[in-house]
Design an enzyme around this catalytic site. Structure first.
Site, PDB file in Angstrom:
ATOM      1  N   CYS A  96     -12.407  29.613  11.351  1.00  0.00           N
ATOM      2  CA  CYS A  96     -11.352  29.117  10.538  1.00  0.00           C
ATOM      3  C   CYS A  96      -9.926  29.685  11.288  1.00  0.00           C
ATOM      4  O   CYS A  96      -9.886  30.567  11.594  1.00  0.00           O
ATOM      5  CB  CYS A  96     -11.409  29.308   8.971  1.00  0.00           C
ATOM      6  SG  CYS A  96      -9.708  28.913   8.296  1.00  0.00           S
ATOM      7  N   HIS A 138     -14.842  22.094   4.118  1.00  0.00           N
ATOM      8  CA  HIS A 138     -14.000  23.418   4.491  1.00  0.00           C
ATOM      9  C   HIS A 138     -12.639  23.207   4.111  1.00  0.00           C
ATOM     10  O   HIS A 138     -12.108  24.127   3.578  1.00  0.00           O
ATOM     11  CB  HIS A 138     -14.236  23.314   5.938  1.00  0.00           C
ATOM     12  CG  HIS A 138     -13.368  24.460   6.412  1.00  0.00           C
ATOM     13  ND1 HIS A 138     -14.129  25.685   7.035  1.00  0.00           N
ATOM     14  CD2 HIS A 138     -12.212  24.645   6.836  1.00  0.00           C
ATOM     15  CE1 HIS A 138     -13.212  26.483   7.289  1.00  0.00           C
ATOM     16  NE2 HIS A 138     -12.096  26.039   7.146  1.00  0.00           N
ATOM     17  N   GLU A 139     -12.131  21.916   4.394  1.00  0.00           N
ATOM     18  CA  GLU A 139     -10.524  21.763   4.213  1.00  0.00           C
ATOM     19  C   GLU A 139     -10.353  21.785   2.432  1.00  0.00           C
ATOM     20  O   GLU A 139      -9.402  22.165   2.070  1.00  0.00           O
ATOM     21  CB  GLU A 139     -10.165  20.670   4.493  1.00  0.00           C
ATOM     22  CG  GLU A 139     -10.044  20.494   5.988  1.00  0.00           C
ATOM     23  CD  GLU A 139      -9.661  21.521   7.101  1.00  0.00           C
ATOM     24  OE1 GLU A 139      -8.689  22.230   6.560  1.00  0.00           O
ATOM     25  OE2 GLU A 139     -10.226  21.902   7.953  1.00  0.00           O
ATOM     26  N   HIS A 142     -10.195  24.973   1.035  1.00  0.00           N
ATOM     27  CA  HIS A 142      -8.928  25.599   1.048  1.00  0.00           C
ATOM     28  C   HIS A 142      -8.040  25.366  -0.122  1.00  0.00           C
ATOM     29  O   HIS A 142      -7.137  26.099  -0.673  1.00  0.00           O
ATOM     30  CB  HIS A 142      -8.165  25.255   2.474  1.00  0.00           C
ATOM     31  CG  HIS A 142      -8.437  25.996   3.667  1.00  0.00           C
ATOM     32  ND1 HIS A 142      -8.325  27.418   3.843  1.00  0.00           N
ATOM     33  CD2 HIS A 142      -9.133  25.522   4.865  1.00  0.00           C
ATOM     34  CE1 HIS A 142      -8.803  27.931   4.801  1.00  0.00           C
ATOM     35  NE2 HIS A 142      -9.160  26.830   5.558  1.00  0.00           N
TER      36      HIS A 142
END
Lengths: 166, 182
Positions: A96, A138-139, A142
């Site tokens: 990341c 993954h995004e 966040h």
């Protein structure tokens, strides 16, 4: 319309759930910065608003041309995204930009369906698999204050099972 | 980062695996003002093995730490060592990470021959683990993470490793370490 610096851990914005965002000028401006920053970062396929220091539920992603990608929806820019369906699981090593010099094995769904809104207010649904599905998860993590380290599934190769000795 | 000056010691402890080993050793390290920086701990063949680089306050006496470890070592049947180590050299930059997998029938010499070939090519081993897996037909598995220096020619290194593999009768794979930065 600007390339913004990438925020790195331990910035608190990375570990807090982000607030939902109304479509409109503010969302358009944030997403414009997200895309500019993604394009300016070498090998970057996605970035979420907390990574540029904005605690809002917005991200962009583009896996076009990535050798591991199967599905490819081109440039995806969404606010308030939700994973509404997922299937399968695979472990792969992730890194990341907000946690440089560190990678970990993370288990992610193989296919996902994501619903969200464009910054201008149109509903959009993305069905993705393989690398694109991993990038979406993954995004979206966040936006919930989750980093890949929160999901690490094994120290190194998943090859060596924990063996119990009696 | 620790603001005050420190010295570093390498601490090892090995003993039959049981709950409480890490807690007992880290209690002693904490009580002498130590900070565990880098460490690896794992069960190896039923033994729990710890290797730690520990920062101690400047002026601390490693022999005091060794003495302090004697109590949990005795209670838990651990073999412990404490040795001062020099400040770590900066990591040599510019290499490319590769993963080497070696697997096949177990025999002496696999680690030796693979590591000699890597050393000859100036390839640094960053991580290495070996296991024997399976009961009926045990398979020896070794996984290495290595750092290939610039200009070293990964294809040449991969070919050399495969030649050694065929001489040993084991399979060898040599691949760039895959990590997707998202």
């Amino acid at each position: 319309m600007a390339v913004r610096p990438i925020v790195r851990y331990p910035a608190t914005v990375l570990k807090a759930p982000a607030a939902s965002l109304e479509p409109g000028d503010e969302a358009v401006a944030i997403c414009s910065d997200l895309v500019d920053t993604m394009r300016a970062s070498p090998a970057c396929v996605g970035i979420a608003a907390p990574q540029i220091g904005v605690a809002a539920r917005a991200f962009c992603m583009d896996v076009t041309g990535h050798r591991k990608a199967r599905s490819c929806s081109g440039l995806v820019v969404l606010i308030n995204p939700e994973i509404v369906a997922h299937d399968g699981a695979k472990v792969a090593r992730e890194g990341c930009m907000s946690l440089p010099d560190c990678t970990g094995n993370v288990r992610r769904a193989l296919t996902v369906t994501v619903r969200g809104t464009t910054p201008e207010g149109a509903e959009r649904e993305i069905v993705a698999d393989a690398f694109e599905a991993r990038a979406l998860q993954h995004e979206i993590d966040h936006l919930d204050g989750l980093l890949f380290l929160d999901r690490v599934s094994s120290l190194t190769a998943d090859l060596f099972p924990r063996k119990r000795y009696s | 980062m620790v603001a005050f000056r420190v010295m570093h010691v390498a601490v090892t402890a090995v003993g039959a695996d049981r709950p409480g080993i890490v807690a007992a050793v880290s209690r002693v390290l904490y009580d002498v003002g130590g900070n565990i920086e880098d460490s690896r701990m794992a069960i190896l063949g039923g033994h729990f093995a710890m290797v730690l680089i520990v920062a101690l306050p400047d002026g601390a006496d490693p022999e005091n730490l060794q003495r302090a470890l004697a109590e949990p070592a005795g209670a838990l049947g651990l073999i412990t060592t404490v040795r001062p180590v020099a400040d770590a050299p900066p990591p040599h930059a510019g290499g490319t990470p590769y993963v080497v997998s070696v697997y096949g029938a177990d025999k002496p010499g696999i680690v030796l021959q693979i590591s000699e070939a890597l050393a000859a090519a100036e390839v640094n081993i960053c991580d290495l683990a070996t296991h024997v897996v399976g009961d009926q037909e045990p398979v020896y598995v070794m996984i290495l993470e290595v750092d290939v220096p610039p200009g070293a020619g990964p294809e040449t290194i991969g070919s050399a490793l495969k030649v050694i593999g065929s001489e040993l009768g084991v399979d060898v794979a040599f691949n760039p370490m895959e990590a997707d930065t998202l």
